[in-house]
Design a protein around this motif. Structure first.
Motif, PDB file in Angstrom:
ATOM      1  N   GLN A  19       0.826  -1.196   0.000  1.00  0.00           N
ATOM      2  CA  GLN A  19       0.000   0.000   0.000  1.00  0.00           C
ATOM      3  C   GLN A  19       0.864   1.251   0.000  1.00  0.00           C
ATOM      4  N   SER A  20       0.492   2.204  -0.825  1.00  0.00           N
ATOM      5  CA  SER A  20       1.213   3.466  -0.869  1.00  0.00           C
ATOM      6  C   SER A  20       0.770   4.354   0.284  1.00  0.00           C
ATOM      7  N   PRO A  21       1.602   5.334   0.654  1.00  0.00           N
ATOM      8  CA  PRO A  21       1.168   6.273   1.697  1.00  0.00           C
ATOM      9  C   PRO A  21      -0.145   6.964   1.338  1.00  0.00           C
ATOM     10  N   ASP A  22      -0.340   7.223   0.032  1.00  0.00           N
ATOM     11  CA  ASP A  22      -1.583   7.883  -0.382  1.00  0.00           C
ATOM     12  C   ASP A  22      -2.794   6.994  -0.156  1.00  0.00           C
ATOM     13  N   SER A  23      -2.681   5.728  -0.496  1.00  0.00           N
ATOM     14  CA  SER A  23      -3.817   4.819  -0.297  1.00  0.00           C
ATOM     15  C   SER A  23      -4.126   4.651   1.189  1.00  0.00           C
ATOM     16  N   TRP A 375      -4.873   9.520 -10.737  1.00  0.00           N
ATOM     17  CA  TRP A 375      -5.318   9.156  -9.389  1.00  0.00           C
ATOM     18  C   TRP A 375      -6.472   8.162  -9.394  1.00  0.00           C
ATOM     19  N   LEU A 378      -6.355   5.111  -7.148  1.00  0.00           N
ATOM     20  CA  LEU A 378      -6.495   5.375  -5.715  1.00  0.00           C
ATOM     21  C   LEU A 378      -7.953   5.584  -5.323  1.00  0.00           C
TER      22      LEU A 378
END
Length: 454
Positions: A19-23, A375, A378
């Motif tokens: 998982q990305s920090p954004d997700s 995006w 996301l």
């Protein structure tokens, strides 16, 4: 069993690492509002304690005070009022209408359109001419229209899957019908309500008079009433229609946009707006239109504070005044931004109801739209698949002139025009979970714009 458990833990560990920090941040926004959200309670307060809030009314002023106090209680970095002068139109006592055919009188539901003049004190009764559009009106000419009431009966197109397209294809008769009817000597205009629903709820809305034509009283009739009037006209072309309304326009009144903000930590001079319009029509509580958008916008800032998110850019929640019958708040806010040399990089508006989120319409350059498209992965897990070209919103529209990218929040549109501008647009018509999901969706797009700019 041990092998299965170990395998499951390994898969979970891999998933979390991937998982990305954004997700993770977006997931936290959804979790926060779905568990601790305040939107629904705020909407209850705005609809039940404040109620209808048409521009210039005591209800509108009460709404301004409520919004300011609510944002101050949340401890936003700054909360302020921005003065605007707004139209002040009052409906007066409830309208009356009936169809007279032979010895029968059939009562039908109507609602004066915002901005209309009143009928004479005893009302108007006249013959009726039914048309679908201005072209049919012009073909009839003054000989057949003078002294009559023109009945505009073009329905919204039920085959349009996007009901806002159907609305756009029919609303011109509400806005301009009286002007065209008056040019040919009509004494009044009756407009089919803007909805695909078949019911007894008349839908009000704004109308305008053209220069140099008589001001004739104009009202919306419910779809059931329109169907009945059309049917009876086919049986008795000589029937008459009676209606009485008591509305009036008063001098412009002082009101306010209400603004709350969280100051940016790195680029405080770059501003992202999220907002809805605080005013509503006077027939009911304005829950979907646009109490939902207002409380969702305040919730975006509350979520960020609750999660300790310190935005790079300044995030503003703006409660615009007078979207319904003048757009003075949106125009005034854009003028305020220009006067103060403020840089608004993006604006998000929620004014399509508090229904299940579907995505965002984006207004900007091709490069900016391409960046937003990156995006999609996301946002897709949250049902936000409709990310692309589309309308921004009436109140944020004036900001486009300064290069601001506009995002129009798009919930599911199928039920919106059942409630739009009617007496049934009440708190009970809004689903809490759908409302919360909308607030989180708006917070997600604000978070991404704040992180990466446009």
């Amino acid at each position: 069993m041990k092998i299965t458990l170990s395998f499951s833990l390994a898969v979970l560990s891999t998933t979390l690492l991937a998982q990305s920090p954004d997700s993770v941040a977006i997931r936290s926004l959804f979790n926060e509002t779905l568990t601790n959200g305040k939107s629904y309670e705020w909407l209850r307060q705005l609809t039940k304690q404040v109620g209808p809030r048409l521009s210039g009314s005591p209800g509108a002023q009460k709404a301004v005070e409520w919004a300011k106090q609510t944002m101050e209680k949340e401890g936003f970095d700054r909360v302020f009022l921005q003065e605007v002068m707004v139209p002040h139109w009052e409906r007066g006592p409830k309208e009356e209408a009936y169809i007279r055919t032979g010895k029968r009188k059939l009562t039908v539901p109507i609602a004066a359109l915002g901005g209309s003049v009143a009928t004479p004190p005893k009302g108007i009764e006249a013959g009726v001419v039914e048309v679908k559009n201005v072209k049919e009106l012009e073909a009839l000419g003054a000989d057949k229209i003078k002294g009559k009431i023109v009945f505009f009966n073009r329905p919204m197109d039920p085959t349009k899957l996007n009901t806002f397209e159907a609305y756009g294809g029919a609303v011109d008769q509400r806005a301009n019908g009286a002007t065209f009817a008056a040019k040919f000597g009509a004494v009044g205009a009756i407009i089919r309500s803007m909805t695909t629903a078949q019911d007894d709820n008349p839908h009000t809305g704004s109308m305008r008079y053209g220069a140099g034509v008589p001001l004739i009283p104009t009202a919306a009739i419910s779809t059931n009433g329109a169907n009945e009037l059309s049917r009876l006209l086919s049986e008795d072309p000589n029937l008459t229609f009676y209606f009485k309304q008591n509305c009036q326009s008063l001098p412009d009144a002082k009101s306010y946009n209400v603004v709350g903000e969280i100051k940016g930590s790195e680029k405080p001079d770059e501003i992202i707006v999220v907002g809805g319009h605080l005013d509503s029509w006077d027939l009911a509580e304005g829950a979907h239109d646009d109490g939902a958008g207002c409380v969702q916008s305040i919730e975006v800032l509350r979520m960020m504070k609750a999660l300790g998110i310190k935005p790079k850019r300044t995030i503003r929640a703006v409660m615009f005044m007078n979207e319904e019958n003048g757009l003075r708040g949106g125009i005034g806010y854009a003028d305020y931004a220009k006067k103060n040399s403020e840089k608004h990089i993006a604006a998000v508006e929620s004014d399509n109801g508090g229904f299940t989120p579907r995505g965002f319409g984006v207004v900007g350059t091709s490069e900016q739209k391409a960046k937003v498209s990156q995006w999609k992965s996301l946002l897709a897990p949250y049902g936000l698949h409709e990310i692309g070209p589309g309308g921004g919103g009436a109140d944020i529209g004036p900001l486009a002139q300064s290069g601001t990218v506009l995002f129009g929040f798009k919930p599911d549109s199928q039920r919106y025009f059942d409630y739009h501008h009617t007496g049934i647009d009440r708190f009970e018509a809004v689903n809490k979970r759908e409302l919360d999901l909308g607030a989180a969706s708006m917070a997600a797009i604000v978070y991404l714009v704040d992180q990466y700019g446009l």
